[in-house]
Design a protein around this motif. Structure first.
Motif, PDB file in Angstrom:
ATOM      1  N   LEU A 232      34.580  88.760  83.424  1.00  0.00           N
ATOM      2  CA  LEU A 232      34.707  90.157  83.850  1.00  0.00           C
ATOM      3  C   LEU A 232      36.168  90.543  84.041  1.00  0.00           C
ATOM      4  O   LEU A 232      36.592  91.618  83.610  1.00  0.00           O
ATOM      5  N   ARG A 233      36.929  89.689  84.689  1.00  0.00           N
ATOM      6  CA  ARG A 233      38.340  90.013  84.932  1.00  0.00           C
ATOM      7  C   ARG A 233      39.135  90.126  83.640  1.00  0.00           C
ATOM      8  O   ARG A 233      40.077  90.918  83.548  1.00  0.00           O
ATOM      9  N   SER A 234      38.784  89.341  82.640  1.00  0.00           N
ATOM     10  CA  SER A 234      39.589  89.273  81.423  1.00  0.00           C
ATOM     11  C   SER A 234      39.170  90.277  80.350  1.00  0.00           C
ATOM     12  O   SER A 234      39.907  90.491  79.391  1.00  0.00           O
TER      13      SER A 234
ATOM     14  N   ALA B 121      30.778  95.139  76.297  1.00  0.00           N
ATOM     15  CA  ALA B 121      31.211  93.914  76.958  1.00  0.00           C
ATOM     16  C   ALA B 121      31.166  94.012  78.478  1.00  0.00           C
ATOM     17  O   ALA B 121      30.794  93.049  79.159  1.00  0.00           O
ATOM     18  N   VAL B 122      31.553  95.153  79.037  1.00  0.00           N
ATOM     19  CA  VAL B 122      31.551  95.308  80.489  1.00  0.00           C
ATOM     20  C   VAL B 122      30.122  95.287  81.027  1.00  0.00           C
ATOM     21  O   VAL B 122      29.813  94.608  82.010  1.00  0.00           O
TER      22      VAL B 122
ATOM     23  N   TRP C 287      25.203  89.675  83.488  1.00  0.00           N
ATOM     24  CA  TRP C 287      25.362  88.247  83.785  1.00  0.00           C
ATOM     25  C   TRP C 287      25.562  88.057  85.289  1.00  0.00           C
ATOM     26  O   TRP C 287      24.893  87.226  85.923  1.00  0.00           O
ATOM     27  N   ALA C 288      26.463  88.847  85.869  1.00  0.00           N
ATOM     28  CA  ALA C 288      26.698  88.762  87.309  1.00  0.00           C
ATOM     29  C   ALA C 288      25.433  89.092  88.097  1.00  0.00           C
ATOM     30  O   ALA C 288      25.129  88.463  89.116  1.00  0.00           O
ATOM     31  N   MET C 289      24.667  90.077  87.631  1.00  0.00           N
ATOM     32  CA  MET C 289      23.453  90.476  88.337  1.00  0.00           C
ATOM     33  C   MET C 289      22.436  89.341  88.408  1.00  0.00           C
ATOM     34  O   MET C 289      21.847  89.077  89.463  1.00  0.00           O
TER      35      MET C 289
ATOM     36  N   LEU D 218      31.439  89.812  93.095  1.00  0.00           N
ATOM     37  CA  LEU D 218      31.722  91.189  93.511  1.00  0.00           C
ATOM     38  C   LEU D 218      33.191  91.532  93.301  1.00  0.00           C
ATOM     39  O   LEU D 218      33.528  92.635  92.835  1.00  0.00           O
ATOM     40  N   GLU D 219      34.056  90.610  93.637  1.00  0.00           N
ATOM     41  CA  GLU D 219      35.492  90.852  93.437  1.00  0.00           C
ATOM     42  C   GLU D 219      35.815  91.055  91.967  1.00  0.00           C
ATOM     43  O   GLU D 219      36.652  91.896  91.608  1.00  0.00           O
ATOM     44  N   ALA D 220      35.142  90.292  91.098  1.00  0.00           N
ATOM     45  CA  ALA D 220      35.373  90.447  89.658  1.00  0.00           C
ATOM     46  C   ALA D 220      34.801  91.771  89.150  1.00  0.00           C
ATOM     47  O   ALA D 220      35.424  92.450  88.317  1.00  0.00           O
ATOM     48  N   LEU D 221      33.636  92.158  89.642  1.00  0.00           N
ATOM     49  CA  LEU D 221      33.049  93.442  89.247  1.00  0.00           C
ATOM     50  C   LEU D 221      33.969  94.601  89.622  1.00  0.00           C
ATOM     51  O   LEU D 221      34.077  95.586  88.880  1.00  0.00           O
ATOM     52  N   ALA D 222      34.646  94.476  90.753  1.00  0.00           N
ATOM     53  CA  ALA D 222      35.538  95.546  91.208  1.00  0.00           C
ATOM     54  C   ALA D 222      36.649  95.817  90.206  1.00  0.00           C
ATOM     55  O   ALA D 222      37.125  96.953  90.092  1.00  0.00           O
ATOM     56  N   THR D 223      37.057  94.795  89.453  1.00  0.00           N
ATOM     57  CA  THR D 223      38.149  94.983  88.496  1.00  0.00           C
ATOM     58  C   THR D 223      37.735  95.853  87.314  1.00  0.00           C
ATOM     59  O   THR D 223      38.596  96.324  86.574  1.00  0.00           O
TER      60      THR D 223
END
Length: 254
Positions: free
Chosen positions: A105-107, A123-124, A130-132, A149-154
């Protein structure tokens, strides 16, 4: 495909087709088959491990066309779902997958959604799915849920000011709502998570960068509205608290 050996051989071969340029082969055939077999519990644990490794290799590979990484992430969401319904991962394996999903997610910087003649990349949204599936799994450790959650925020506000128009805000909101529903995440931490989004937007700049700021603001506002809609009418304390934080964050945008 009733023959187990043939089905397993075909499944591992299908992972390579997730990067196909032909949307029928990629989405309907390859992903459709893998999803169907995993959702009907037709692949044994050994095959799921092999599929997971093949998909992780695809995530790490160069992908100029933008199909392979995105659909590998979507297929990994299905792998994560199998573990949620019939646990087979160790806590360490689950935590490792959460770290990989967060890194993905971050990349991710490919914001293409649907392209006529090419089909979906998305892609997002696939990363959010995947996170869900990981967050929905109560066996996932609380710190790993917060990492996601921190990665989703990005991605709530795209890195380059791209305006989401293919349903990404709703897909990003779903894992956040399910995170609050878990009941093991601190309500104050969830509120602070939303507060950080508003802080990341910052005040409207002067000069030529105002248009990008408005695009980012629009993405954030659409995300908050999607999340608020999902939480409307919920009675669980964590969801009520998150809904109040959503309203407070929206008020700061006006």
């Amino acid at each position: 495909m009733p023959d187990e050996a043939q089905r397993n051989a075909r499944a591992i071969a299908m992972t390579a087709c997730l990067g196909e340029a032909d949307p029928f082969l990629r989405d309907d055939i390859a992903f459709g088959a893998l999803s169907t077999w995993m959702r009907h519990d037709q692949l044994d644990t050994g095959m799921l491990v092999r599929i997971e490794q093949a998909l992780e290799d695809a995530i790490a590979a160069a992908d100029a066309d933008g199909f392979g990484r995105s659909f590998a992430a979507l297929a990994l969401a299905e792998v994560a779902r199998t573990d949620r319904l019939r646990p087979w991962m160790t806590p360490q394996q689950r935590s490792r997958m959460a770290t990989l999903a967060a890194d993905y997610l971050r990349s991710t910087r490919d914001y293409r959604g649907y392209v006529d003649g090419e089909g979906w990349r998305h892609a997002v949204a696939h990363g959010a799915d995947w996170a869900m599936q990981l967050i929905l799994n109560k066996a996932l450790a609380t710190p790993d849920a917060m990492l996601l959650l921190e990665a989703l925020a990005t991605q709530v506000m795209s890195a380059d000011g791209h305006a989401y128009v293919y349903g990404e805000p709703g897909r990003l909101a779903r894992p956040v709502a399910y995170a609050a529903a878990r009941g093991d995440l601190d309500q104050a931490a969830m509120g602070a998570w939303l507060e950080q989004l508003a802080t990341a937007l910052g005040p409207m700049p002067s000069g030529p960068k105002q248009s990008q700021w408005w695009l980012r603001r629009g993405n954030l506002e659409n995300f908050l509205h999607a999340l608020g809609h999902m939480l409307a009418g919920e009675q669980a304390p964590g969801l009520v608290a998150l809904a109040a934080s959503v309203d407070a964050t929206l008020a700061k945008l006006h």
